[in-house]
Design an enzyme around this catalytic site. Sequence first.
Site, short mmCIF file in Angstrom:
data_model
loop_
_atom_site.label_atom_id
_atom_site.label_comp_id
_atom_site.label_asym_id
_atom_site.label_seq_id
_atom_site.Cartn_x
_atom_site.Cartn_y
_atom_site.Cartn_z
N GLY A 1 0.84 -1.42 -0.05
CA GLY A 1 0.02 0.03 0.13
C GLY A 1 0.88 1.20 -0.19
N ASP B 1 10.52 -0.57 8.40
CA ASP B 1 11.32 0.08 7.82
C ASP B 1 10.58 0.73 6.73
OD1 ASP B 1 11.26 -2.61 6.89
OD2 ASP B 1 13.14 -2.45 6.06
N GLY B 2 9.86 -0.02 5.81
CA GLY B 2 9.44 0.37 4.79
C GLY B 2 8.38 1.34 5.02
N SER B 3 7.24 1.34 5.98
CA SER B 3 6.36 2.09 6.19
C SER B 3 6.94 3.35 6.68
CB SER B 3 5.44 1.46 7.23
OG SER B 3 5.12 0.12 6.85
N THR C 1 8.13 -4.23 14.51
CA THR C 1 8.55 -5.34 13.63
C THR C 1 8.69 -6.35 14.46
OG1 THR C 1 10.08 -6.40 12.24
CG2 THR C 1 10.77 -4.13 13.37
N ASP D 1 10.80 -8.65 13.55
CA ASP D 1 12.19 -8.80 13.52
C ASP D 1 13.28 -8.24 14.16
OD1 ASP D 1 10.99 -10.22 11.11
OD2 ASP D 1 11.05 -8.66 9.75
N GLU E 1 15.17 -17.70 8.49
CA GLU E 1 14.67 -17.49 6.93
C GLU E 1 15.62 -16.84 5.94
OE1 GLU E 1 10.74 -15.29 6.77
OE2 GLU E 1 11.72 -13.58 7.50
N ARG F 1 3.61 -14.25 14.44
CA ARG F 1 3.14 -12.89 14.12
C ARG F 1 1.70 -12.74 14.99
NH1 ARG F 1 4.46 -11.02 8.58
NH2 ARG F 1 2.09 -10.41 8.51
O1 F6P Z 1 8.85 -8.36 8.48
C1 F6P Z 1 8.04 -9.27 9.29
C2 F6P Z 1 7.92 -10.70 8.57
O2 F6P Z 1 7.25 -11.32 9.29
C3 F6P Z 1 9.15 -11.31 8.21
O3 F6P Z 1 9.86 -11.84 9.41
C4 F6P Z 1 8.83 -12.10 7.20
O4 F6P Z 1 9.77 -12.37 6.09
C5 F6P Z 1 7.86 -11.35 6.34
O5 F6P Z 1 7.24 -10.33 7.18
C6 F6P Z 1 6.50 -11.92 5.71
O6 F6P Z 1 5.76 -11.40 5.04
P1 F6P Z 1 4.52 -11.74 4.79
O7 F6P Z 1 3.33 -11.53 5.91
O8 F6P Z 1 3.91 -10.79 3.59
O9 F6P Z 1 4.35 -13.02 4.21
#
Ligand code: F6P
Length: 371
Positions: A75, A116-118, A139, A141, A236, A289
């Site tokens: 978005g 970071d992106g937002s 985040t 992360d 990952e 998450r």
């Molecule tokens: O940045 C948070 C995160 O959960 C990362 O750890 C993961 O690589 C990515 O988002 C996953 O994104 P999506 O929810 O679009 O699958």
Amino acid sequence: MKKIVISTGGGDAPGLNAVIYAVVMASHARGWEVYGSRTGYLGLLNLDELIRLTPEMVADITSTGGTIIGSTNKGNPFAMPIENLAGEVEVHDVSDRVMENFKRMGFDCHIAIGGDGSLEIAHKFAQEKGMNVIGVPKTIDNDLEATQSTFGFDTAVSTATEALDKLHSTAKSHDRVMVVEVMGRDSGWIAINSGISGGADIILIPEIPFEISEICKKLNENELHNKDYAIVVVAEGASAKNHEVIDQGEGPIGRAEKLLGGVGTWVAKEINKRTGKDTRALVLGHLQRGGSPTTCDRLLALHFGTTAVRLVEHEKYDHMVALDGDDMIAVPLADAISQRKKVPRNGDRVRTALEIGICMGVDKQELPFED
Ligand code: F6P
């Protein structure tokens, strides 16, 4: 009287609702109004997607996961994917419309909660369109250098640790190697924290490219000590030496970053090929998450929310709230988005892992420590 609009962007993280709660309550106490922009900037693009947030609406949300106003990682108003009449997706710059609506609604400030992106998008609005913005870092992360921690991280680590705890008994019953892939993008914080806490034998992080031979060596050493099962935690974004990071491709139009994933399965296959051991791979994925934020994340989120409102009060715009020791500070957004926080190869976290016998995927000699 001030009028604030709040948005949540990027992947969700436990604690988002606690920030929203704190912003609404601290603003209400000052006699201010708060609106929520649904699905990132959608509410500022289409005013039907804007909702007034009152104390009654946010009662009881502090303990809940997700975000009551929704989120998106496709978005960006400066490059928004929009479907045309023929059903094709085109990318348009709709940032002027966002800014016009911001002014039309009489907003004094936009509190952007995101990674970071937002935060980069929020900074661009501040710089190029003159929008008053305050950033709140989010985040799982934990990869933003400017803040000691981000909310969502502690919950994600707790979820991963709990999963590792549970895997021990099944791995042991079957003499298996369980390879668990966790999130974190290019930073190994979730992997190393959950791996140490959850009793992993091997932890592989992006900051230390690994060698399969070292992993197999550790598994053989385990066997010499009559331990026939093992837990391997792999971030990952981790990769073998001289190998590319494994990803799932570009993903949908409008998404800024590639989707990671697949390294766990690859590692499991390599271990099986070289040792013949019964091996299984497991991807924890979005479980990390979900759910209710831990106490630590709730507190951090509530602190961030009230601090953001104080920054609005002092008109300290184009800044992000951050944790520094026990203090809340304001960091210029330009600085906040400039650097990612990595696990230091020669830091205490890696040292602790090695000293309690965890293999980090390379020969110990490659990770020297100063006394
Ligand atoms: O940045 C948070 C995160 O959960 C990362 O750890 C993961 O690589 C990515 O988002 C996953 O994104 P999506 O929810 O679009 O699958």
